[in-house]
Each structure stands twice: as structure tokens, then as C-alpha cells.
Design a protein around this motif. Sequence first.
Motif, short mmCIF file in Angstrom:
data_model
loop_
_atom_site.label_atom_id
_atom_site.label_comp_id
_atom_site.label_asym_id
_atom_site.label_seq_id
_atom_site.Cartn_x
_atom_site.Cartn_y
_atom_site.Cartn_z
N HIS A 9 0.85 -1.20 0.00
CA HIS A 9 0.00 0.00 0.00
C HIS A 9 0.88 1.25 0.00
N GLY A 11 0.60 5.67 0.50
CA GLY A 11 -0.31 6.72 0.95
C GLY A 11 0.43 8.02 1.23
N GLY A 12 -0.35 9.06 1.51
CA GLY A 12 0.22 10.36 1.86
C GLY A 12 0.92 11.04 0.71
N GLY A 13 0.64 10.65 -0.51
CA GLY A 13 1.27 11.27 -1.67
C GLY A 13 2.32 10.36 -2.29
N GLU A 15 1.86 7.50 -3.39
CA GLU A 15 1.24 6.77 -4.51
C GLU A 15 1.43 7.49 -5.84
N LYS A 22 -3.12 3.16 -4.95
CA LYS A 22 -2.81 3.12 -3.53
C LYS A 22 -2.62 1.70 -3.01
N LYS A 23 -3.41 0.77 -3.54
CA LYS A 23 -3.34 -0.58 -2.99
C LYS A 23 -3.04 -1.57 -4.10
N ARG A 58 7.62 4.52 -10.98
CA ARG A 58 7.52 5.10 -12.31
C ARG A 58 8.48 6.26 -12.51
N LEU A 77 5.30 0.66 7.25
CA LEU A 77 4.51 -0.11 8.21
C LEU A 77 4.40 -1.54 7.74
N ASP A 80 0.50 -2.70 9.60
CA ASP A 80 0.07 -1.55 10.41
C ASP A 80 0.92 -1.29 11.64
N THR A 100 3.09 -1.10 4.07
CA THR A 100 2.54 0.21 3.74
C THR A 100 3.65 1.25 3.74
N ILE A 102 3.94 5.22 3.84
CA ILE A 102 3.17 6.45 4.01
C ILE A 102 4.15 7.63 4.01
N SER A 103 3.91 8.56 3.12
CA SER A 103 4.70 9.78 3.13
C SER A 103 4.08 10.70 4.18
N GLN B 211 -4.23 17.55 0.40
CA GLN B 211 -5.04 16.93 -0.65
C GLN B 211 -6.24 16.20 -0.01
N GLU B 213 -5.88 13.59 2.33
CA GLU B 213 -5.43 12.75 3.44
C GLU B 213 -5.03 13.58 4.65
N GLN B 215 -3.25 13.21 8.88
CA GLN B 215 -2.54 12.38 9.86
C GLN B 215 -2.59 13.07 11.20
N ARG B 304 -7.45 4.70 9.73
CA ARG B 304 -6.61 3.58 10.18
C ARG B 304 -5.75 4.09 11.31
N THR B 305 -5.52 3.28 12.30
CA THR B 305 -4.59 3.66 13.35
C THR B 305 -3.43 2.68 13.30
N VAL B 306 -2.25 3.20 13.14
CA VAL B 306 -1.09 2.32 13.05
C VAL B 306 -0.22 2.52 14.28
N LYS B 307 0.55 1.48 14.60
CA LYS B 307 1.39 1.51 15.79
C LYS B 307 2.74 2.13 15.42
N ARG B 388 16.45 9.19 -19.33
CA ARG B 388 16.96 7.90 -18.89
C ARG B 388 17.34 7.04 -20.09
#
Lengths: 108, 601
Positions: A9, A11-13, A15, A22-23, A58, A77, A80, A100, A102-103, B211, B213, B215, B304-307, B388
Amino acid sequence: MPALKINVHFGGGAELLFDKIKKREVELPAVDKYLPECEKKGWTIRELLVWIKENLLRERPELFLQGESVRPGILVLINDTDWELYGELDYELQPSDTITFISTLHGG
Amino acid sequence: MDRVSVLEQEIADLRKVLHEKETELYQIKNGWVMRQLTTPVEPERQNYNNSGVQYSGNLPKWAIERYSRQILLPDIGVAGQEKLCKARVLVVGAGGLGCPASVYLAGAGVGEIGIVDYDTVDVTNIHRQILHYERDEHVSKAESAAQTLRSINSRIKVTPYSIQLDSTNAMQVAANYDIILDCSDNVPTRYLLNDLSVMLKIPLISGSALQMEGQLTIYGYRANNNPKEMNGNYTGPCYRCVFPTPPPPEAVGSCSTNGVAGPIPGVIGALQALEAIKYIVGHSHSGLLVERMLLFDGDDTTFRTVKLRPRNSECAACSDTPSICQLLDYETVCKTQAKEKKKEDTLKSERRKLEKDKRMSGQSYYGFRVKADGTKKWVQDVPKSERRLGPRCKSELCAKGTSRKCSMITETDRMDMFRHFWNDLDWREKKAHVRSLVDTVPAKRRRLKHKGDVSRKGDSKRYHLRSGGERMPVCRVMFLNTLGIKEAMVRSWLSSSDRPKTPKKALKALNVNTFIDRIPKMAPNCKICSKNKEYIAIDNVTNLHQLYNLYVRECAVQGSVPASRKTFSKVITTRNVKMKNVCECITQNVWENQMHVGYSV
């Protein structure tokens, strides 16, 4: 060794560097065939990053990778949970793991 | 139109009167509240908070009624409300996150709210920054937010700080507060607030949104002053534990360039306020977002909650032996400006040149936006990837046939050719190089189906690559991928010939320069300033407008054509000539001193 199926996954940009998907569910070939010089039996995050760079990334690899790890500001992650708790690059991937990337965001 | 302007003026006047009356009412009410609260019921149980407002052990009747809906919650109750009324929260950033967060804090009756923002309200902010209205345009965001917060809850103390928080002033501002809400929009401020929260031993509730998202997490949590905690020594991670190194500046997006949907910071800001309230009423760390991060994705509406990792015992900021013991210059550390530059006009041409240089040397660059009709829009923000080396030709036809020699070229040769093409040749040489390698021959046609038809194809191209002095015929794919170029580029280079560049007209700026050389000037008095600054010393000339008029008159006398006002002011800026002999750093110091007086009271 059979192919390894995992979920990746983004996320946060992050992708945006990967076709804006995303997934993904990816199937990794046997590691000794894909990277013959690597003397390990299973996939670790270190090899996964190489695979991602060659197969999914890409554009602009410098916005995702730095050296053999990810660049600062990207949270990795494993199921998670912060990858630090799993040994970062040396974690060995298990079937149906979810990795995952995540940015971190800074806007407000 | 007259009627419109008259009405606008009248409305503005009425607003002013309204504002004055509201302020007066607010002051009278506050005085009344103070008097009411100071009449002691049980003097020995009285508590004070720093704002001077006192709350007796029992909440006053108005407070019980006003906050009844949240007091009903077992999580808050009367005891929790008392804590809320005594709490002091600093909100850094009165933007998309700061506005909703402070609204809920003010509504919940948090005793004292400080709100920091250096910026002024812009019309593009209003879609997400709900404390500012159209009429507040160009007003300081901190002031505008404070005014709206006061109108939501007149019983609390709201302190606006219209300053840019940096290592010199942050400690002084934050020392008066128990919690910091990080609602800022840049990396330097985030690191600054983290180190600040670690040094003051207060938690940092950090939200961010971009955008679609958002956190959210809490950094620098300490259990030692919460009696509900099982383990009093528990300390949560700080921002540096999780992100020890700042990200590269080009990887950081902002709301003004990447955009943001209004409700996204709304959601995160509201949750920041919730976490702050929970912390104040004394929830333990397992119930708070400590060592966990909430990820909100508005695209598919998922939370989602991540550790996260625990506190790093060797962290530079929060370990027992920290290497960072005072605030740093975070803009240098993060290689980013904390203040967004609004005026970009003077830099536009330089930027264009810079991007062009990058493009011509094969690096990644930012291109122009293209409108639907194919014309350029003069905004340069479309990322283009670098050149490239593409994959080599794998065609069996090339390998079998004898006419093409794709298979004879090794991978190292290709790399050398690619490097030579992009690193050693300038643009003109690149064109010449490509022209020397591509031959144009009359159109060939092999397919029988179209035999006899007039071909629409003008010509065929034969591609070659030069390896070891030999010109080897190769296929198109091999040629284009080895040089890392596209077919369209080859086609356009072959069809056009190099024209000599028309020399540019002599700049009018020249006569501005001689004008500046002629007029009397003097050196600055201030010793702090750089030596190469000069001040105009002509009586009756106090601003640029007057100086320009003088220049135009002089040009008329000489019979020369004057430069435009724009060119004129540009030359003045590059020559570093200033109008008044009052140094900017002095005025700034005076202003800062006033600020210090303002908030140290």
C-alpha cells in the motif's frame, strides 16, 4: 520456493510515484531467481525495495529511496506497525503481509 | 454604482461601531464575571489560573449550565470541566487545522487559548479556515481568529500572537501553556515545536492534512503528572524519535501548491481538539493517540490507526542525554523556509532559465502547465522526469537480419553514448549529433495491400549509432532508447535548421543605471546592515514614485526614452538603493520589543 503474495500500500502522496495506485496485491518470484547474487532464502524488505524500484516505481526514485533504504519522511509499516519494531530492512516477508509506505504530510 | 459604494461604506462603518460595542460589552462582562467569581464561597478551596480568572472548587452556576452537555459525559464530569476551565492551550497556526481545533476548544470552555500565526487572511484560505470571513481579508490571521473565538465564547481568555515563531521567541510564548497543538504547515516549525515541547515537558498534538489525506498523533507525552496512569514513568515518542532526519525539501507538499479539500483539515483539526480535551481531563496514554498514528484517507473515507515505534532511548531531543539542549535554526536544518514566499514575480524569469537549463541537460525539471487548447499557461509546476537510458532493442528481426547491427552494441557502449549525448554536448551540438546520425530516404513501402496507393508518409528514416568511430545502422527503438529521446524531437530537429539568434535590443535599464550613478547618495548609518547598501539623499524625494518622476523629467530634458516603471524599480532593487535612511533592522527591533511587552504581561 513458490511465489510470495503480499499486499503493498502507498499513501500520503507516495502513490503519485506509483501510477497513483494506492493498494496493490503483488506476487514476488522466488528471490534466488530474481536476485541471483543475493544469498538469502526468503524476501526481506531490503530486496522488496529493489523489486519495487525495478517493477513499480515510475518516476523520480530519489523521492522514494535513499541508498538502500527509503528516504527520510516515509513511514514504513508492516501489518500496520512501524517497521522499526520488526527490524527494519531485515524483516523477512511472510505470505499475505501488508507493507505500507506512508509519506508524512506537513500541510495545515 | 454610486449607491453601491455608499452602501459599502455604510456597512463598513456599521461594522466598526458593532466591533467597538462588542469589545465594550466583552470587557464589562468579563469584569462582572471576575467580581462574581471573586466573592468567595469557600475561600480555602479556591483555585487560580494564570489568566486571573478564578474558579472556586465548585463551578459557577453559569458554567454548569453552559457546559452541561459535556459535563453529562462520565469521561468529563464536573471535575473534568474544572480542569478544562483551568487549562491553557497554545495553537500554532490559525489555518485549516488551527481554526476547527480552536473552535472546539473555545466551545468546550478551555480557560486560555493562545493562537499564533504570522500570516494574513487571503481569499483562498476561507474554504477551509472557518474562523475567517470575507471581510477579514488582509487582516492578521491570529487577530481574526481570536475575534471569532471571542464571539463564540466570551468567558475565556484568547491571546493572539501575530508573529513568526522561531528559536528566539518560541520559548517565551510557549512557557505560558500546558499543551501545544501543532497546526503548522511546514517542516521547520514542526521540528521547532517538537524540541520546544520536549524542553518544556508538555505534549504536542500534531496534525497535518494535504489533498485528501490527514494524519494525527501525540508526541512527547509524559505520564508523570497523571494520577490515572499505571506506570508513572511512561514517556511517549517525540517527533524526532519517529523522524530523526527532516525530509528533502522537494518531497514536501503544501496546500497552496498541491491543494487540499476543506473538510480534511476540518476532520483532523476537530480530532486534535478531542485529543486535547481528553488529555486535559486526564485520560491515560492507552486512550490517547500516543505511540499510535491516525491516518485518515478522504478518498475512500477510511480511518486507520497504526502503531508507531516507542521512544528512542538515544533520541537527539528526548533521551536522558539529549544532544539538542537549545532551540536551533530550523530553517537551515530543514533547508526550507518556514514562511511561504508570496511574491514570486521577480524570480519568475530566473526560475524559467533554471528549469530550462535543467531540461537541456537531461535532469528532471518543472514544465509549464498546458491548457486544453494546447497553449502554455505561464505556471511552471508540472514535474517532468529526467532523461533515462531506455531498454535495448530485443527484436528478433534485428538480430536475424544483416542490415542492422543492434546486437553488436554492448550495454556499456550504450551507456557511454547516452552520457556523452546528455553530459558533453550543448543543445546545438545535440541537434547536430542527431542530424549526423539519421538519414532521410524516400518512403519505403513493403505492404502489398496498399501497393499503388499514394503514401501519406513523406519519408523513411534510417538511424545509426556511432560506436568507436564507426557509424552502425540500428533500428529506431534502439536509437531513441539509447539517446533517451522521443521520436517527435528527432522529427522536429531534422525538419528545422538552426537559425542564428536575433540579438536582443540594448536594455533601457542602462540609462537608469547612469541616472542612479549621478544622483547624490549616502552610506547607511546602521552598523548591522551590509556595507553595499546606499540611501538616496535628495530633498523632497521620499519614495520611489517621486524618484521615478524625477527620472522621467530628466529623460525628457535629455531627449532619451525613459524605462518603464517596472524596469526602473527592478534596477533600484538590484542596485540595493534604499529610499529612507532608517534602517530596516532597527524598525524591526523596535517592533519586536513591542511584541515582547505585548505578551509578557
